[in-house]
Design an enzyme around this catalytic site. Structure first.
Site, PDB file in Angstrom:
ATOM      1  N   GLY A   1       0.828  -1.205   0.000  1.00 14.98           N
ATOM      2  CA  GLY A   1       0.000   0.000   0.000  1.00 14.98           C
ATOM      3  C   GLY A   1       0.862   1.255   0.000  1.00 14.98           C
ATOM      4  O   GLY A   1       0.349   2.362   0.112  1.00 14.98           O
TER       5      GLY A   1
ATOM      6  N   GLU B   1      -1.067  -9.580   8.388  1.00 16.08           N
ATOM      7  CA  GLU B   1       0.309  -9.492   8.909  1.00 16.08           C
ATOM      8  C   GLU B   1       0.361 -10.256  10.218  1.00 16.08           C
ATOM      9  O   GLU B   1      -0.155  -9.797  11.236  1.00 16.08           O
ATOM     10  CB  GLU B   1       0.717  -8.029   9.113  1.00 16.08           C
ATOM     11  CG  GLU B   1       0.951  -7.326   7.804  1.00 16.08           C
ATOM     12  CD  GLU B   1       1.918  -6.141   7.895  1.00 16.08           C
ATOM     13  OE1 GLU B   1       2.591  -5.956   8.931  1.00 16.08           O
ATOM     14  OE2 GLU B   1       1.983  -5.408   6.901  1.00 16.08           O
TER      15      GLU B   1
ATOM     16  N   ASP C   1       8.519  -6.539   3.868  1.00 15.27           N
ATOM     17  CA  ASP C   1       8.297  -6.057   5.232  1.00 15.27           C
ATOM     18  C   ASP C   1       9.604  -5.463   5.723  1.00 15.27           C
ATOM     19  O   ASP C   1      10.662  -6.088   5.596  1.00 15.27           O
ATOM     20  CB  ASP C   1       7.832  -7.212   6.131  1.00 15.27           C
ATOM     21  CG  ASP C   1       7.130  -6.668   7.360  1.00 15.27           C
ATOM     22  OD1 ASP C   1       6.375  -5.687   7.229  1.00 15.27           O
ATOM     23  OD2 ASP C   1       7.348  -7.190   8.463  1.00 15.27           O
ATOM     24  N   ALA C   2       9.508  -4.234   6.261  1.00 12.41           N
ATOM     25  CA  ALA C   2      10.737  -3.520   6.621  1.00 12.41           C
ATOM     26  C   ALA C   2      10.585  -2.879   7.984  1.00 12.41           C
ATOM     27  O   ALA C   2       9.484  -2.802   8.533  1.00 12.41           O
ATOM     28  CB  ALA C   2      11.031  -2.453   5.571  1.00 12.41           C
TER      29      ALA C   2
ATOM     30  N   LYS D   1      19.525   6.845  -2.787  1.00 10.46           N
ATOM     31  CA  LYS D   1      19.095   5.915  -1.723  1.00 10.46           C
ATOM     32  C   LYS D   1      19.041   4.492  -2.283  1.00 10.46           C
ATOM     33  O   LYS D   1      19.454   3.536  -1.631  1.00 10.46           O
ATOM     34  CB  LYS D   1      17.727   6.340  -1.182  1.00 10.46           C
ATOM     35  CG  LYS D   1      17.173   5.403  -0.110  1.00 10.46           C
ATOM     36  CD  LYS D   1      15.798   5.815   0.404  1.00 10.46           C
ATOM     37  CE  LYS D   1      15.234   4.767   1.351  1.00 10.46           C
ATOM     38  NZ  LYS D   1      13.816   4.966   1.685  1.00 10.46           N
TER      39      LYS D   1
ATOM     40  N   HIS E   1      18.532  -0.714   2.292  1.00 11.71           N
ATOM     41  CA  HIS E   1      18.074  -2.040   2.716  1.00 11.71           C
ATOM     42  C   HIS E   1      17.204  -2.684   1.630  1.00 11.71           C
ATOM     43  O   HIS E   1      17.323  -3.858   1.323  1.00 11.71           O
ATOM     44  CB  HIS E   1      17.321  -1.930   4.045  1.00 11.71           C
ATOM     45  CG  HIS E   1      16.284  -0.832   4.084  1.00 11.71           C
ATOM     46  ND1 HIS E   1      16.521   0.432   3.611  1.00 11.71           N
ATOM     47  CD2 HIS E   1      14.987  -0.828   4.501  1.00 11.71           C
ATOM     48  CE1 HIS E   1      15.432   1.180   3.757  1.00 11.71           C
ATOM     49  NE2 HIS E   1      14.498   0.435   4.301  1.00 11.71           N
TER      50      HIS E   1
HETATM   51  P1  IMP Z   1       6.286  -1.996   6.420  1.00  9.72           P
HETATM   52  O1  IMP Z   1       5.523  -2.707   7.492  1.00  9.72           O
HETATM   53  O2  IMP Z   1       7.199  -2.850   5.661  1.00  9.72           O
HETATM   54  O3  IMP Z   1       5.429  -1.130   5.535  1.00  9.72           O
HETATM   55  O4  IMP Z   1       7.289  -0.966   7.108  1.00  9.72           O
HETATM   56  C1  IMP Z   1       7.185  -0.586   8.428  1.00  9.72           C
HETATM   57  C2  IMP Z   1       7.523   0.858   8.606  1.00  9.72           C
HETATM   58  O5  IMP Z   1       8.947   1.018   8.596  1.00  9.72           O
HETATM   59  C3  IMP Z   1       7.020   1.806   7.540  1.00  9.72           C
HETATM   60  O6  IMP Z   1       5.707   2.181   7.755  1.00  9.72           O
HETATM   61  C4  IMP Z   1       7.951   2.969   7.742  1.00  9.72           C
HETATM   62  O7  IMP Z   1       7.491   3.714   8.855  1.00  9.72           O
HETATM   63  C5  IMP Z   1       9.261   2.275   8.108  1.00  9.72           C
HETATM   64  N1  IMP Z   1      10.130   2.118   6.928  1.00  9.72           N
HETATM   65  C6  IMP Z   1      10.312   1.008   6.166  1.00  9.72           C
HETATM   66  N2  IMP Z   1      11.159   1.237   5.178  1.00  9.72           N
HETATM   67  C7  IMP Z   1      11.533   2.516   5.294  1.00  9.72           C
HETATM   68  C8  IMP Z   1      12.405   3.345   4.521  1.00  9.72           C
HETATM   69  O8  IMP Z   1      13.004   2.964   3.503  1.00  9.72           O
HETATM   70  N3  IMP Z   1      12.522   4.613   4.970  1.00  9.72           N
HETATM   71  C9  IMP Z   1      11.879   5.098   6.064  1.00  9.72           C
HETATM   72  N4  IMP Z   1      11.055   4.383   6.799  1.00  9.72           N
HETATM   73  C10 IMP Z   1      10.878   3.095   6.419  1.00  9.72           C
END
Ligand code: IMP
Length: 192
Positions: free
Chosen positions: A16, A44, A72-73, A171, A176
Protein backbone atom coordinates in the site's frame (compact mmCIF):
# COMPACT_ATOMS: atom_id res chain seq x y z
CA UNK A 1 15.31 -26.98 -1.23
CA UNK A 2 12.11 -25.90 -2.99
CA UNK A 3 11.56 -26.70 -6.66
CA UNK A 4 12.44 -24.18 -9.36
CA UNK A 5 9.81 -21.55 -10.12
CA UNK A 6 8.28 -20.63 -13.47
CA UNK A 7 10.07 -17.46 -14.58
CA UNK A 8 8.06 -14.44 -15.74
CA UNK A 9 9.72 -11.09 -16.47
CA UNK A 10 6.84 -9.32 -14.73
CA UNK A 11 6.24 -9.61 -11.00
CA UNK A 12 3.40 -8.11 -8.97
CA UNK A 13 4.45 -6.16 -5.88
CA UNK A 14 1.79 -6.14 -3.17
CA UNK A 15 2.00 -3.03 -1.03
CA UNK A 16 0.00 0.00 0.00
CA UNK A 17 3.10 2.20 0.05
CA UNK A 18 3.71 4.23 -3.14
CA UNK A 19 7.22 5.18 -2.02
CA UNK A 20 8.14 1.51 -1.89
CA UNK A 21 6.67 0.93 -5.37
CA UNK A 22 8.78 3.73 -6.87
CA UNK A 23 11.94 2.52 -5.14
CA UNK A 24 11.33 -1.11 -6.11
CA UNK A 25 10.53 -0.25 -9.72
CA UNK A 26 13.79 1.71 -10.05
CA UNK A 27 15.80 -1.16 -8.58
CA UNK A 28 14.15 -4.10 -10.41
CA UNK A 29 13.86 -2.41 -13.80
CA UNK A 30 17.62 -1.95 -13.76
CA UNK A 31 17.90 -5.68 -13.12
CA UNK A 32 15.63 -6.61 -16.05
CA UNK A 33 12.43 -7.35 -14.10
CA UNK A 34 9.33 -5.22 -14.61
CA UNK A 35 6.96 -4.54 -11.78
CA UNK A 36 3.19 -4.39 -11.56
CA UNK A 37 1.62 -3.06 -8.43
CA UNK A 38 -1.45 -4.20 -6.46
CA UNK A 39 -2.66 -2.67 -3.22
CA UNK A 40 -4.79 -5.47 -1.85
CA UNK A 41 -3.66 -5.93 1.73
CA UNK A 42 -2.89 -9.23 3.45
CA UNK A 43 -2.84 -10.55 7.01
CA UNK A 44 0.31 -9.49 8.91
CA UNK A 45 1.00 -12.28 11.39
CA UNK A 46 2.88 -11.77 14.67
CA UNK A 47 6.54 -12.57 14.17
CA UNK A 48 9.77 -11.25 12.71
CA UNK A 49 10.11 -9.62 9.27
CA UNK A 50 10.81 -12.99 7.64
CA UNK A 51 7.68 -14.59 9.14
CA UNK A 52 5.49 -11.70 7.96
CA UNK A 53 6.96 -11.69 4.43
CA UNK A 54 6.77 -15.49 4.06
CA UNK A 55 3.16 -15.70 5.20
CA UNK A 56 2.06 -12.62 3.22
CA UNK A 57 3.66 -13.74 -0.05
CA UNK A 58 2.15 -17.20 0.15
CA UNK A 59 -1.28 -15.89 1.08
CA UNK A 60 -1.43 -13.43 -1.85
CA UNK A 61 0.15 -15.74 -4.46
CA UNK A 62 -2.49 -18.39 -3.73
CA UNK A 63 -5.28 -15.79 -3.72
CA UNK A 64 -4.31 -14.05 -6.98
CA UNK A 65 -3.00 -17.15 -8.74
CA UNK A 66 0.22 -15.46 -9.86
CA UNK A 67 3.79 -14.84 -8.67
CA UNK A 68 4.07 -11.97 -6.21
CA UNK A 69 6.50 -10.21 -3.96
CA UNK A 70 5.71 -8.50 -0.67
CA UNK A 71 8.15 -6.58 1.48
CA UNK A 72 8.30 -6.06 5.23
CA UNK A 73 10.74 -3.52 6.62
CA UNK A 74 11.61 -1.66 9.78
CA UNK A 75 14.04 0.56 11.64
CA UNK A 76 16.00 -1.18 14.41
CA UNK A 77 17.72 1.11 16.95
CA UNK A 78 20.35 -0.66 19.06
CA UNK A 79 20.34 1.46 22.26
CA UNK A 80 16.53 1.14 22.32
CA UNK A 81 16.92 -2.67 22.34
CA UNK A 82 16.18 -2.68 18.58
CA UNK A 83 12.90 -0.76 18.96
CA UNK A 84 10.76 0.04 16.95
CA UNK A 85 11.67 -3.00 14.77
CA UNK A 86 8.55 -4.85 13.71
CA UNK A 87 6.45 -2.05 15.28
CA UNK A 88 7.98 0.58 12.97
CA UNK A 89 4.77 1.36 11.13
CA UNK A 90 2.71 1.83 14.31
CA UNK A 91 5.47 3.84 16.02
CA UNK A 92 5.83 6.10 12.98
CA UNK A 93 2.09 6.84 13.15
CA UNK A 94 2.05 7.43 16.91
CA UNK A 95 5.40 8.72 18.26
CA UNK A 96 6.70 9.83 14.86
CA UNK A 97 10.24 11.05 14.25
CA UNK A 98 10.00 13.70 16.94
CA UNK A 99 9.02 11.06 19.51
CA UNK A 100 12.02 8.89 18.57
CA UNK A 101 14.35 11.90 18.89
CA UNK A 102 12.90 12.62 22.33
CA UNK A 103 13.41 9.02 23.45
CA UNK A 104 17.05 9.32 22.37
CA UNK A 105 17.81 12.79 23.66
CA UNK A 106 20.22 11.53 26.39
CA UNK A 107 21.61 8.59 24.43
CA UNK A 108 25.07 8.81 22.92
CA UNK A 109 25.09 5.45 21.10
CA UNK A 110 23.07 6.23 17.95
CA UNK A 111 23.61 2.92 16.05
CA UNK A 112 20.64 1.79 13.97
CA UNK A 113 19.83 -0.44 10.99
CA UNK A 114 17.10 -0.49 8.41
CA UNK A 115 16.13 -4.03 7.50
CA UNK A 116 14.00 -5.15 4.59
CA UNK A 117 12.74 -8.63 3.83
CA UNK A 118 11.31 -9.45 0.41
CA UNK A 119 9.00 -12.44 0.28
CA UNK A 120 8.45 -14.12 -3.09
CA UNK A 121 5.91 -16.84 -3.82
CA UNK A 122 4.08 -18.42 -6.74
CA UNK A 123 0.71 -20.18 -6.48
CA UNK A 124 2.38 -23.59 -6.53
CA UNK A 125 5.67 -23.15 -4.66
CA UNK A 126 6.78 -22.45 -1.11
CA UNK A 127 7.75 -18.87 -0.23
CA UNK A 128 11.36 -17.62 -0.37
CA UNK A 129 12.66 -14.68 1.66
CA UNK A 130 15.58 -12.27 1.08
CA UNK A 131 17.02 -9.97 3.77
CA UNK A 132 18.74 -6.64 3.12
CA UNK A 133 20.27 -4.48 5.87
CA UNK A 134 21.84 -1.04 5.86
CA UNK A 135 23.87 0.15 8.85
CA UNK A 136 23.82 3.71 10.13
CA UNK A 137 22.93 6.03 12.96
CA UNK A 138 20.09 8.21 14.17
CA UNK A 139 20.79 11.92 13.79
CA UNK A 140 20.00 14.56 16.42
CA UNK A 141 17.33 16.22 14.27
CA UNK A 142 15.29 15.50 11.14
CA UNK A 143 17.09 16.37 7.95
CA UNK A 144 15.87 16.42 4.34
CA UNK A 145 12.58 16.19 2.47
CA UNK A 146 13.18 13.13 0.28
CA UNK A 147 11.94 9.62 0.97
CA UNK A 148 9.39 8.82 3.67
CA UNK A 149 8.81 7.94 7.34
CA UNK A 150 12.15 7.59 9.19
CA UNK A 151 14.34 8.68 6.26
CA UNK A 152 15.10 12.17 7.68
CA UNK A 153 16.41 10.53 10.90
CA UNK A 154 18.66 7.85 9.42
CA UNK A 155 22.25 8.60 8.43
CA UNK A 156 23.82 5.66 6.59
CA UNK A 157 27.32 4.55 7.57
CA UNK A 158 30.06 6.50 5.78
CA UNK A 159 27.72 9.43 5.05
CA UNK A 160 26.92 12.64 6.85
CA UNK A 161 23.65 13.08 4.97
CA UNK A 162 20.39 11.41 6.03
CA UNK A 163 18.33 9.24 3.68
CA UNK A 164 15.96 12.23 3.65
CA UNK A 165 18.67 14.29 1.99
CA UNK A 166 19.38 11.73 -0.75
CA UNK A 167 17.26 11.53 -3.87
CA UNK A 168 15.61 8.23 -4.75
CA UNK A 169 18.33 7.13 -7.13
CA UNK A 170 21.04 7.65 -4.52
CA UNK A 171 19.10 5.91 -1.72
CA UNK A 172 18.41 3.06 -4.15
CA UNK A 173 22.12 2.50 -4.66
CA UNK A 174 22.67 0.96 -1.24
CA UNK A 175 19.45 0.95 0.81
CA UNK A 176 18.07 -2.04 2.72
CA UNK A 177 15.41 -2.37 -0.01
CA UNK A 178 18.06 -2.32 -2.73
CA UNK A 179 19.88 -5.18 -1.04
CA UNK A 180 16.82 -7.38 -0.42
CA UNK A 181 15.45 -6.79 -3.94
CA UNK A 182 18.81 -7.38 -5.56
CA UNK A 183 19.23 -10.68 -3.68
CA UNK A 184 15.74 -11.66 -4.86
CA UNK A 185 16.47 -10.66 -8.48
CA UNK A 186 19.75 -12.62 -8.59
CA UNK A 187 18.08 -15.71 -7.16
CA UNK A 188 15.10 -15.30 -9.49
CA UNK A 189 17.22 -15.05 -12.61
CA UNK A 190 19.10 -18.13 -11.53
CA UNK A 191 15.80 -20.05 -11.77
CA UNK A 192 15.83 -19.73 -15.59
P1 IMP B 1 6.29 -2.00 6.42
O1 IMP B 1 5.52 -2.71 7.49
O2 IMP B 1 7.20 -2.85 5.66
O3 IMP B 1 5.43 -1.13 5.53
O4 IMP B 1 7.29 -0.97 7.11
C1 IMP B 1 7.19 -0.59 8.43
C2 IMP B 1 7.52 0.86 8.61
O5 IMP B 1 8.95 1.02 8.60
C3 IMP B 1 7.02 1.81 7.54
O6 IMP B 1 5.71 2.18 7.76
C4 IMP B 1 7.95 2.97 7.74
O7 IMP B 1 7.49 3.71 8.85
C5 IMP B 1 9.26 2.28 8.11
N1 IMP B 1 10.13 2.12 6.93
C6 IMP B 1 10.31 1.01 6.17
N2 IMP B 1 11.16 1.24 5.18
C7 IMP B 1 11.53 2.52 5.29
C8 IMP B 1 12.40 3.34 4.52
O8 IMP B 1 13.00 2.96 3.50
N3 IMP B 1 12.52 4.61 4.97
C9 IMP B 1 11.88 5.10 6.06
N4 IMP B 1 11.06 4.38 6.80
C10 IMP B 1 10.88 3.09 6.42
Amino acid sequence: MSKKVQISRTITFITGNQHKVKEARGILNNLGISLEHADIGYPEIQGNLEDVARYGAQHVARRLGKPVIVEDAGLFIKPLKWFPGTYSSYVQETLGNKGILKLMSDIEDRYAEFRSVVGFCTPKTEPEVFLGTVRGRIGYREKGKHGFAYDPLFIPEGYDKSFGELDREEKNRFSHRRKSLEKFALWYKDQE
